[in-house]
Design a protein around this motif. Structure first.
Motif, PDB file in Angstrom:
ATOM      1  N   PHE A   1      84.407 -15.959  45.737  1.00 43.29           N
ATOM      2  CA  PHE A   1      82.761 -16.289  45.791  1.00 43.29           C
ATOM      3  C   PHE A   1      82.607 -17.002  47.242  1.00 43.29           C
ATOM      4  O   PHE A   1      81.696 -16.282  47.849  1.00 43.29           O
ATOM      5  CB  PHE A   1      82.187 -16.905  44.628  1.00 43.29           C
ATOM      6  N   VAL A   2      83.108 -18.143  47.408  1.00 39.64           N
ATOM      7  CA  VAL A   2      82.905 -18.645  48.963  1.00 39.64           C
ATOM      8  C   VAL A   2      83.295 -17.802  50.063  1.00 39.64           C
ATOM      9  O   VAL A   2      83.111 -18.112  51.215  1.00 39.64           O
ATOM     10  CB  VAL A   2      83.340 -19.911  48.811  1.00 39.64           C
ATOM     11  N   SER A   3      84.408 -17.139  49.853  1.00 43.01           N
ATOM     12  CA  SER A   3      84.947 -16.047  51.134  1.00 43.01           C
ATOM     13  C   SER A   3      84.076 -14.992  51.276  1.00 43.01           C
ATOM     14  O   SER A   3      84.325 -14.461  52.124  1.00 43.01           O
ATOM     15  CB  SER A   3      86.294 -15.653  50.675  1.00 43.01           C
ATOM     16  N   VAL A   4      82.973 -14.785  50.921  1.00 42.36           N
ATOM     17  CA  VAL A   4      82.070 -13.511  51.020  1.00 42.36           C
ATOM     18  C   VAL A   4      81.735 -13.592  52.602  1.00 42.36           C
ATOM     19  O   VAL A   4      81.778 -12.525  53.211  1.00 42.36           O
ATOM     20  CB  VAL A   4      80.821 -13.557  50.446  1.00 42.36           C
ATOM     21  N   PRO A   5      81.599 -14.439  53.534  1.00 39.66           N
ATOM     22  CA  PRO A   5      81.666 -14.557  54.726  1.00 39.66           C
ATOM     23  C   PRO A   5      82.738 -14.023  55.798  1.00 39.66           C
ATOM     24  O   PRO A   5      82.530 -13.550  56.716  1.00 39.66           O
ATOM     25  CB  PRO A   5      81.073 -15.780  55.321  1.00 39.66           C
ATOM     26  N   LEU A   6      83.924 -14.157  55.244  1.00 34.69           N
ATOM     27  CA  LEU A   6      84.910 -13.564  55.651  1.00 34.69           C
ATOM     28  C   LEU A   6      85.353 -12.358  55.540  1.00 34.69           C
ATOM     29  O   LEU A   6      86.094 -11.637  56.387  1.00 34.69           O
ATOM     30  CB  LEU A   6      86.272 -14.412  55.004  1.00 34.69           C
ATOM     31  N   TRP A   7      84.628 -11.416  54.594  1.00 32.93           N
ATOM     32  CA  TRP A   7      84.703 -10.055  54.473  1.00 32.93           C
ATOM     33  C   TRP A   7      83.999  -9.298  55.573  1.00 32.93           C
ATOM     34  O   TRP A   7      82.519  -9.674  55.429  1.00 32.93           O
ATOM     35  CB  TRP A   7      84.617  -9.704  53.202  1.00 32.93           C
ATOM     36  N   PRO A   8      84.375  -8.351  56.130  1.00 29.72           N
ATOM     37  CA  PRO A   8      83.461  -7.286  56.979  1.00 29.72           C
ATOM     38  C   PRO A   8      82.370  -6.671  56.178  1.00 29.72           C
ATOM     39  O   PRO A   8      81.497  -6.387  56.584  1.00 29.72           O
ATOM     40  CB  PRO A   8      84.350  -6.428  57.620  1.00 29.72           C
ATOM     41  N   ASP A   9      82.663  -6.261  54.922  1.00 31.39           N
ATOM     42  CA  ASP A   9      81.526  -5.547  54.163  1.00 31.39           C
ATOM     43  C   ASP A   9      81.969  -5.947  52.676  1.00 31.39           C
ATOM     44  O   ASP A   9      82.690  -6.455  52.136  1.00 31.39           O
ATOM     45  CB  ASP A   9      81.662  -4.077  54.312  1.00 31.39           C
ATOM     46  N   LEU A  10      80.498  -5.906  51.966  1.00 35.34           N
ATOM     47  CA  LEU A  10      80.320  -6.686  50.723  1.00 35.34           C
ATOM     48  C   LEU A  10      81.234  -5.789  49.764  1.00 35.34           C
ATOM     49  O   LEU A  10      81.792  -6.290  48.506  1.00 35.34           O
ATOM     50  CB  LEU A  10      78.844  -6.537  50.366  1.00 35.34           C
ATOM     51  N   LYS A  11      81.320  -4.476  49.964  1.00 31.35           N
ATOM     52  CA  LYS A  11      81.922  -3.628  48.920  1.00 31.35           C
ATOM     53  C   LYS A  11      83.415  -3.784  48.772  1.00 31.35           C
ATOM     54  O   LYS A  11      84.135  -3.907  47.806  1.00 31.35           O
ATOM     55  CB  LYS A  11      81.700  -2.186  49.324  1.00 31.35           C
ATOM     56  N   SER A  12      84.107  -4.067  49.849  1.00 36.88           N
ATOM     57  CA  SER A  12      85.540  -4.619  49.867  1.00 36.88           C
ATOM     58  C   SER A  12      85.610  -5.921  49.417  1.00 36.88           C
ATOM     59  O   SER A  12      86.740  -6.034  48.510  1.00 36.88           O
ATOM     60  CB  SER A  12      86.163  -4.659  51.426  1.00 36.88           C
ATOM     61  N   TRP A  13      84.824  -6.733  49.528  1.00 33.38           N
ATOM     62  CA  TRP A  13      84.829  -8.094  48.876  1.00 33.38           C
ATOM     63  C   TRP A  13      84.958  -7.760  47.348  1.00 33.38           C
ATOM     64  O   TRP A  13      85.539  -8.611  46.696  1.00 33.38           O
ATOM     65  CB  TRP A  13      83.544  -8.923  49.297  1.00 33.38           C
TER      66      TRP A  13
END
Length: 129
Positions: free
Chosen positions: A45-57
């Protein structure tokens, strides 16, 4: 006295897979495993800023959760099946002992002989011996 169909299985008789399943079952059924799973979800959950797009997350956690769920399902079902078989064997041994006791007392009470035969048929003792 009649002989039992199967002797209890000792830990030494089990396969490596059965020992693994038992160990996994002991670990995943306790609070620390839940804490690890909750930690994974929080880290995700807290790693969301590290992913380029929300779908991949989202796909990442769904994939990890699906794989872990499938493996745990198989392991826990195996453990459940073995526990059910062990409980059934215990019930069979108790019923067999009761049947033997009833047959030994049937001389004093003729009705016990018929009841013992019904009990033996119901649990399939004739098929096991």
């Amino acid at each position: 006295m009649s002989q039992h169909a199967a002797e209890p299985t000792t830990a030494d008789d089990r396969s490596a897979f059965d020992r693994f399943v038992e160990a996994a079952y002991q670990r995943v059924s306790r609070a620390p495993f839940f804490a690890v799973c909750a930690g994974i979800v929080v880290a995700w959950f807290v790693s969301v800023p590290l992913w380029p797009d929300l779908k991949s997350w989202q796909v990442a956690i769904h994939t990890v959760a699906s794989v872990i769920s499938l493996l745990l399902l198989v392991l826990l079902e195996n453990a459940s099946r073995r526990a059910e078989e062990a409980a059934q064997e215990k019930l069979n041994v108790i019923a067999e002992a009761l049947s033997d006791l009833m047959l030994s007392r049937a001389q004093d009470d003729p009705g016990l002989d018929d009841s013992a035969r019904k009990l033996r048929r119901a649990i399939g003792l004739e098929d096991r011996h």
